[in-house]
Design an enzyme around this catalytic site. Structure first.
Site: not given
Ligand code: PEP
Ligand code: MG
Length: 752
Positions: A364, A471, A507, A606, A630, A640, A677
């Site tokens: 975070h 987000r 989202r 995702e 993701d 990741r 994104c």
């Molecule tokens: C992603 O997974 O690419 C995404 C934009 O969401 P987050 O990074 O918040 O999981």
């Molecule tokens: Mg994601």
């Protein structure tokens, strides 16, 4: 412990304290100290050697050796017995010094007549300042009690005296904390910064190293240790069950906090005349010097735990919180073991850079640092032990490199880099109101990712079309209780106001995996990234999802509303989530609230499974946004969050690009708008390749919009597409080399 030393030792400390309280010039005071120590220890000689620079020790005061040797006799680190004590931070005690390994004869001192030698390091929390030595004619080893007593004296010396003032003309103290250090960590937010260290948890200042009443000090120590044990138990009780690392660390804390040996050693120090604080600090110093010797990584970690625990104990004893009254430097670079998102937000935009000893790219704190566009380096081993408040520091968040107390040549090179960066930013500013139109005429829509109110000023400044990903979980993550509907509605309303009619894609709550809400019972899942997260939580606990949907509909107050659901793996999940939206729309309508003027409901792609969903799913979704972070981790089965594997697979690999092409084709069949994104959208080369393949809407961090636009405006997307497609048929693993070579020949330098 023999009574004589107990009282002698305390008497000596008192004499030292009184002597130091008297006025006098530095040298005079230092001379007086050596006289007192020699007298109390009943030795003919007492000498103080201090670091003159990182490699050299200088005799700065002596009782018993020839006075003309003072400020003349110098030793290299590791040279002679004194140099060895300085290097190893371990006492040397011998009855026959000339015969001891490494002995070096220095005729100017007249020390050849002294047979026994005891040298102990003068150090403050692992920062080595010098060596304290006593010598006598009598050929005997010093007793353990005498060694111990001299160590206590050295500790008080380090605390009570500004030793730097005693050193020969023009020389600076050069203990480890003055040396230039380069640390290699992980990159969590790009950018470069120069500034001064600001420790999130600064060193506690011990102002009373000597105490007269051991009984009171012992009692204070026991009470503080009791509190410490309780707080460790509490931390263990609330630590998420699935977080095995945290449990391991806390269990080690508990072991140390309950260690009888630790407490006993500190009580002995108190017995010798130290205050409770000084006793803790002496143990901490010893742990730190051991730390520098231990090669075993596991043991080193445990010594770090002990260091941290001592720090907590000192805070309890002194009542000193993080605020020591020190003034924040002009260009603060925050240095911490780790930090929570709320605390980071409190510092806000004042910080130039952040360096964390722990942390992860998806933490975070990293999310907040990114939102605030502050360069962040994570996993910078031992930075909190190395850095002192005010140290000059350079942070390269792009490369994950930190230079602490850098040499001038490094600083100069770094400044060149910063200037280049700033120049590029200037150039991007000029592009703000120009479209991301490629030479072939195709225009790419560039949007920004956001999650905090602090992001929104960038909407105007960056030239983004709108917010392609908001987000919403950040509001949930940074508060310590579940936000209420009215609070959320107020935040979403402010977001829409700030967007001034530009499209904002909200989202819905994406929690689980690494994003754990402090007030929700943590799930003990074997593999949280594949576990109960995002839309899965929303559908199983519709109360939270519905509350959020109501807040969004209310905030829209008749304006257009765009929603998307994260982590959809199959059409039914999306259909059910959509039904929830429709039900909440009806409810809001019944309650007399204005409905959004226009409603779009999209899905984030995702998981690879969604790319193969039936055609009807693509028709049902108002739009699809690829969550590349993701999607890529599941496509390559590479976590990741795991530094070992997260960079292993190339976004421009033929297999991933073929997959992206397939998604583009499926959306084209049904006319479903598609965007991307994930982080890759903000990397100019990747973004250009996506655009060439037909992804004409990209959402990225605000700071990436300039660089991406700059590149797109200088290329012909048709040519790039032809290059990519040709290379994909060539049997290569990745098109990157061919694409890079293409860019080097085909970027028109038209000042765009
Ligand atoms: C992603 O997974 O690419 C995404 C934009 O969401 P987050 O990074 O918040 O999981
Ligand atoms: Mg994601």
């Amino acid at each position: 412990m023999p009574e004589r030393y107990e009282t002698e030792s305390r008497k000596l400390l008192r004499r030292l304290r009184d002597s130091l309280a008297e006025p006098g010039e530095g040298q005079e005071r230092l001379d007086r100290i050596t006289t007192i120590i020699a007298d109390s220890m009943r030795t003919e000689v007492c000498s103080i050697y201090l670091f003159r620079d990182a490699e050299t020790l200088e005799l700065c005061a002596t009782e018993g050796l020839k006075p003309e040797a003072v400020h003349q006799t110098r030793l290299r680190l590791g040279e002679g017995l004194v140099g060895r004590v300085a290097r190893t931070a371990i006492p040397i005690n011998t009855g026959d010094a000339p015969a001891a390994a490494g002995f070096r004869y220095m005729p100017e001192t007249g020390e050849e007549v002294y047979s026994s030698f005891l040298g102990v390091p003068i150090q403050r929390l692992g920062e080595r300042l010098g060596v304290l030595v006593v010598q006598s004619r009598e050929a005997r080893e010093f007793s353990d009690d005498e060694v111990y007593a001299l160590e206590v004296v050295a500790m008080v010396l380090a605390e009570m005296t500004e030793l730097g003032a005693f050193i020969g003309e023009g020389a600076a103290l050069a203990a480890p904390h003055q040396r230039a250090v380069m640390l290699r960590g992980g990159s969590a937010q790009e950018g470069v910064a120069e500034g001064q260290v600001w420790l999130h948890e600064p060193r506690v200042v011990v102002t009373n190293p000597v105490a007269d009443d051991p009984e009171t000090e012992r009692e204070r120590l026991r009470e503080a240790v009791g509190q410490l044990r309780l707080s460790v138990d509490e931390m263990l009780a609330v630590a998420p069950a699935h977080d095995k690392d945290q449990h391991e660390v806390l269990n080690a804390y508990r072991m140390f906090a309950n260690s009888r040996g630790w407490l006993k050693r500190m009580e002995q120090d108190i017995e010798r005349g130290l205050s409770a604080e000084a006793a803790v600090e002496k143990e901490q110093s010893a742990a730190r010097s051991r730390l520098q010797m231990v090669p075993d990584p596991y043991l080193r970690e445990r010594l770090h735990d002990l260091d941290d625990l001592s720090h907590r104990l000192l805070r309890i004893l002194t009542g000193q919180g993080n605020d020591t009254g020190a003034e924040m430097p002009l260009n603060p670079v925050l240095v911490a073991r780790n930090i929570g998102p709320g605390e980071l937000l409190d510092y806000g935009q004042r910080l130039r850079g952040i360096v964390l000893e722990e942390g992860s790219v998806g933490s975070h704190a990293a999310i907040v640092a990114r939102a605030l566009a502050i360069p962040l380096v994570i996993n910078a081993d031992h930075i909190t032990t190395e850095a002192l408040n005010g140290d000059h520091i350079l942070v390269d968040g792009t490369e994950g490199i930190v230079h602490l107390r850098p040499e001038e040549s490094i600083s100069a090179a770094f400044r060149d880099k910063m200037a280049m960066h700033a120049k590029a930013q200037e150039r991007y500013k000029d592009l703000r109101d120009k479209p991301a139109q490629a030479l072939c005429g195709t225009t790419i829509d560039l949007h920004m990712n956001a999650g905090l109110m602090a992001d929104l000023p960038s909407l105007a400044g960056s030239g983004a079309h709108g917010v392609g990903l908001f987000r919403t979980e950040l509001q949930f993550l940074i508060s310590n209780k579940m936000p209420r509907r009215s609070e959320l509605a107020a935040i979403y309303d402010r977001v829409l106001n700030a967007a001034q009619g530009k499209r904002v894609v909200f989202r819905t709550l994406d929690i689980g995996s690494d994003k754990v809400l402090p007030y929700l019972k943590p799930q003990d899942e074997p593999n949280p990234a594949l576990g109960w997260r995002a839309i899965r939580v929303g559908l199983d606990r519709p109360g939270i999802l519905r509350m959020q949907l109501q807040a969004l509909i209310r905030a829209s107050a008749g304006r257009p509303l765009t929603l998307m659901f994260p982590f959809v793996a199959q059409p039914e999940e999306f259909a059910t989530a959509r039904d929830h939206v429709m039900r909440e729309m009806e409810r809001e309508d019944r309650l007399g609230h204005p409905l959004p003027e226009n409603l779009e409901i999209g899905a984030m792609l995702e998981t690879p499974s969604l790319a193969f969903a039936p055609r009807q799913f693509f028709e049902m979704a108002d739009f699809i946004s690829i969550g590349g972070n993701d999607l890529k981790q599941f496509f390559f089965a590479a976590d990741r969050e795991n530094e070992r594997v997260r960079r292993r697979y190339d976004t421009l690999s033929v297999s991933f690009l073929a997959f992206i092409q397939q998604i583009i084709a499926r959306c084209a069949e049904t006319g479903t708008p598609l965007s991307f994104c994930g982080e890759d959208a903000g990397r100019p080369i990747e973004a250009a390749c996506f655009a060439a393949l037909g992804l004409h809407s990209l959402s990225m961090r605000p700071a990436s919009i300039g660089p991406v636009k700059h590149l797109i405006r200088r290329i012909d997307l048709n040519d790039l597409r032809a290059t990519i497609k040709a290379e994909m048929g060539n049997g290569v693993q990745s098109v990157r080399p061919a694409v890079i070579s293409w860019f080097s020949h085909n970027t028109a330098d038209n000042g765009a």
